[in-house]
Scaffold this active site. Structure first.
Site, PDB file in Angstrom:
ATOM      1  N   ASN A 207     -27.389 -18.825 -14.350  1.00  0.00           N
ATOM      2  CA  ASN A 207     -27.427 -18.736 -15.806  1.00  0.00           C
ATOM      3  C   ASN A 207     -27.882 -17.348 -16.232  1.00  0.00           C
ATOM      4  O   ASN A 207     -29.054 -17.004 -16.078  1.00  0.00           O
ATOM      5  CB  ASN A 207     -28.398 -19.799 -16.347  1.00  0.00           C
ATOM      6  CG  ASN A 207     -28.365 -19.894 -17.856  1.00  0.00           C
ATOM      7  OD1 ASN A 207     -27.803 -19.018 -18.524  1.00  0.00           O
ATOM      8  ND2 ASN A 207     -28.945 -20.948 -18.384  1.00  0.00           N
TER       9      ASN A 207
ATOM     10  N   GLY B 122     -20.100 -29.998 -23.796  1.00  0.00           N
ATOM     11  CA  GLY B 122     -21.542 -29.987 -24.053  1.00  0.00           C
ATOM     12  C   GLY B 122     -21.915 -30.883 -25.219  1.00  0.00           C
ATOM     13  O   GLY B 122     -22.164 -32.082 -25.064  1.00  0.00           O
ATOM     14  N   THR B 123     -21.917 -30.325 -26.419  1.00  0.00           N
ATOM     15  CA  THR B 123     -22.358 -31.058 -27.612  1.00  0.00           C
ATOM     16  C   THR B 123     -21.676 -32.425 -27.737  1.00  0.00           C
ATOM     17  O   THR B 123     -22.325 -33.442 -27.969  1.00  0.00           O
ATOM     18  CB  THR B 123     -22.077 -30.213 -28.864  1.00  0.00           C
ATOM     19  OG1 THR B 123     -22.803 -28.980 -28.764  1.00  0.00           O
ATOM     20  CG2 THR B 123     -22.472 -30.947 -30.132  1.00  0.00           C
TER      21      THR B 123
ATOM     22  N   LYS C 250     -28.745 -29.387 -14.679  1.00  0.00           N
ATOM     23  CA  LYS C 250     -29.486 -28.599 -15.670  1.00  0.00           C
ATOM     24  C   LYS C 250     -30.009 -27.348 -14.974  1.00  0.00           C
ATOM     25  O   LYS C 250     -30.459 -27.402 -13.819  1.00  0.00           O
ATOM     26  CB  LYS C 250     -30.669 -29.414 -16.216  1.00  0.00           C
ATOM     27  CG  LYS C 250     -31.698 -28.615 -17.019  1.00  0.00           C
ATOM     28  CD  LYS C 250     -31.136 -28.077 -18.320  1.00  0.00           C
ATOM     29  CE  LYS C 250     -32.150 -27.161 -19.033  1.00  0.00           C
ATOM     30  NZ  LYS C 250     -31.584 -26.585 -20.275  1.00  0.00           N
ATOM     31  N   SER C 251     -29.960 -26.202 -15.644  1.00  0.00           N
ATOM     32  CA  SER C 251     -30.507 -24.980 -15.053  1.00  0.00           C
ATOM     33  C   SER C 251     -31.925 -25.244 -14.568  1.00  0.00           C
ATOM     34  O   SER C 251     -32.770 -25.757 -15.308  1.00  0.00           O
ATOM     35  CB  SER C 251     -30.549 -23.854 -16.100  1.00  0.00           C
ATOM     36  OG  SER C 251     -29.251 -23.499 -16.505  1.00  0.00           O
TER      37      SER C 251
ATOM     38  N   CYS D 183     -30.714 -16.422 -18.763  1.00  0.00           N
ATOM     39  CA  CYS D 183     -32.110 -16.603 -18.345  1.00  0.00           C
ATOM     40  C   CYS D 183     -32.944 -15.452 -18.925  1.00  0.00           C
ATOM     41  O   CYS D 183     -32.413 -14.398 -19.301  1.00  0.00           O
ATOM     42  CB  CYS D 183     -32.200 -16.627 -16.833  1.00  0.00           C
ATOM     43  SG  CYS D 183     -31.537 -15.143 -16.091  1.00  0.00           S
TER      44      CYS D 183
HETATM   45  C1  LIG Z   1     -32.190 -20.265 -23.303  1.00  0.00           C
HETATM   46  C2  LIG Z   1     -32.943 -20.411 -22.003  1.00  0.00           C
HETATM   47  C3  LIG Z   1     -34.133 -21.358 -22.223  1.00  0.00           C
HETATM   48  C4  LIG Z   1     -33.484 -19.058 -21.607  1.00  0.00           C
HETATM   49  C5  LIG Z   1     -32.005 -20.896 -20.887  1.00  0.00           C
HETATM   50  C6  LIG Z   1     -31.672 -22.370 -20.899  1.00  0.00           C
HETATM   51  C7  LIG Z   1     -30.740 -22.771 -22.009  1.00  0.00           C
HETATM   52  C8  LIG Z   1     -31.120 -23.640 -23.009  1.00  0.00           C
HETATM   53  C9  LIG Z   1     -32.485 -24.219 -23.091  1.00  0.00           C
HETATM   54  O1  LIG Z   1     -32.944 -24.847 -22.109  1.00  0.00           O
HETATM   55  O2  LIG Z   1     -33.075 -24.032 -24.192  1.00  0.00           O
HETATM   56  N1  LIG Z   1     -30.254 -23.983 -24.019  1.00  0.00           N
HETATM   57  C10 LIG Z   1     -28.976 -23.478 -24.057  1.00  0.00           C
HETATM   58  O3  LIG Z   1     -28.189 -23.784 -24.983  1.00  0.00           O
HETATM   59  N2  LIG Z   1     -28.559 -22.640 -23.075  1.00  0.00           N
HETATM   60  C11 LIG Z   1     -29.403 -22.248 -22.051  1.00  0.00           C
HETATM   61  O4  LIG Z   1     -28.966 -21.469 -21.182  1.00  0.00           O
END
Ligand SMILES: CC(C)(C)CCc1c(C(=O)O)[nH]c(=O)[nH]c1=O
Length: 308
Positions: A124, A268-269, A44-45, A127
């Protein structure tokens, strides 16, 4: 049949792995993916500090895919560095990084570089940018500055997760930025299609709580956009790999992503909804399609999309 992928000095036994954000926030989830049929693992990021993320409901599946506004919930980068340091599997490990500021991202990458771990960062670019500005990936000048700083501070091979683009001028502008960085070895196309709004007819309400119901779309909604981004960047980027992500729920979409030019494919989904058995199913479906078409290996059709 040989569905393996060798790239950047890594070997993947399967072209499929998880999309960052799905089945990869905790060690338990990461271990499920590592022990599955997936060919790689991505975390996860992460941010400098742990984050609880947005209030729930923040993820919803729909008939056509998913919507999410998780808000970057993660255990903080040290947790994922610890996981990477203890990681001994031959399966490649990618560490997704999404600092709240560029400085945070550089701090995380500098510590990763110092550990000299075999895992590659996937930075990412969805961001956050400065307040009032679009996400980094939609700000070409800011993206160039970030990639310059990352190339200098990290100074090792890395990749980026790109948001979807929808305009030929944007494909060209972003490709020009990306092509200027030789250490940038791969791009993952695409992140969720941003700021959709799913409405529930009965309750007359948005279905997720954060941002008035706005969230990133995944699943069937995004497949054509994902394929277009994979193909455009596969053509426009010189000597870089493109990882496909978006709308993969069976062997058919995995085949399409590879046909469009993807080296490997993230799920993903569909993974969120089905669990890690999705990797076995999708791989078997991909193999059946290859068998029917007479392909032995992925590189016999990778990037060979025909046009009319
Ligand atoms: C949208 C952000 C929260 C800035 C980055 C993390 C992220 C999220 C998230 O943690 O909401 N969801 C996504 O589908 N893609 C993402 O890159």
């Amino acid at each position: 049949l040989d569905l393996s992928v060798s790239w950047l000095g890594m070997k993947m036994s399967s072209p499929l792995f998880n999309a960052s954000g799905v089945y990869c926030r905790t060690r338990e989830e990461l271990e499920l993916v590592r022990r599955s049929a997936a060919g790689a693992v991505v975390t996860k990021s992460c941010t400098l500090e742990p984050r609880a993320g947005n209030p729930e409901p923040r993820y919803r599946r729909t008939a056509l895919g998913s919507i999410n506004s998780m808000g970057l919930p993660n255990e903080g980068y040290r947790y994922y560095l610890d996981y990477a340091q203890a990681y001994e599997d031959a399966k490649p490990l990618f560490l997704s990084v999404s600092g709240m500021t560029l400085d945070d991202t550089l701090t995380i990458l500098a510590e990763l570089a110092a550990l000299k771990l075999p895992c590659l960062p996937e930075v990412n670019l969805s961001c956050p940018n400065l307040p009032g500005k679009p996400q980094l990936g939609y700000d070409f000048a800011a993206s160039a500055e970030a990639l310059e700083a990352i190339s200098r501070a990290y100074a090792r091979p890395f990749g980026v997760k790109l948001p979807p683009y929808f305009d030929p001028a944007h494909f060209a502008a972003m490709a020009a930025v990306l092509n200027a960085f030789p250490l940038l070895r791969f791009v993952t196309c695409i992140n969720s299609v941003g700021n959709g709004l799913v409405i529930d007819l009965d309750s007359e309400s948005a279905v997720i709580k954060p941002k008035g119901g706005l969230g990133g779309l995944g699943g069937d909604y995004v497949l054509p956009t994902a394929l277009a981004n994979v193909r455009e960047f596969a053509v426009l980027l010189a000597d870089k790999q493109v990882i496909g992500c978006g709308g993969v729920k069976s062997g058919a979409e995995a085949f399409m992503h590879i046909l469009a030019g993807a080296t490997a494919v993230q799920v993903g989904t569909c993974l969120h909804e089905e669990g890690v058995s999705a990797f076995d199913r999708i791989e078997a479906e991909l193999a059946a399609i290859m068998q029917a078409k007479g392909y032995q290996r992925l590189d016999e059709f990778r990037g060979r999309l025909k046009t009319l």
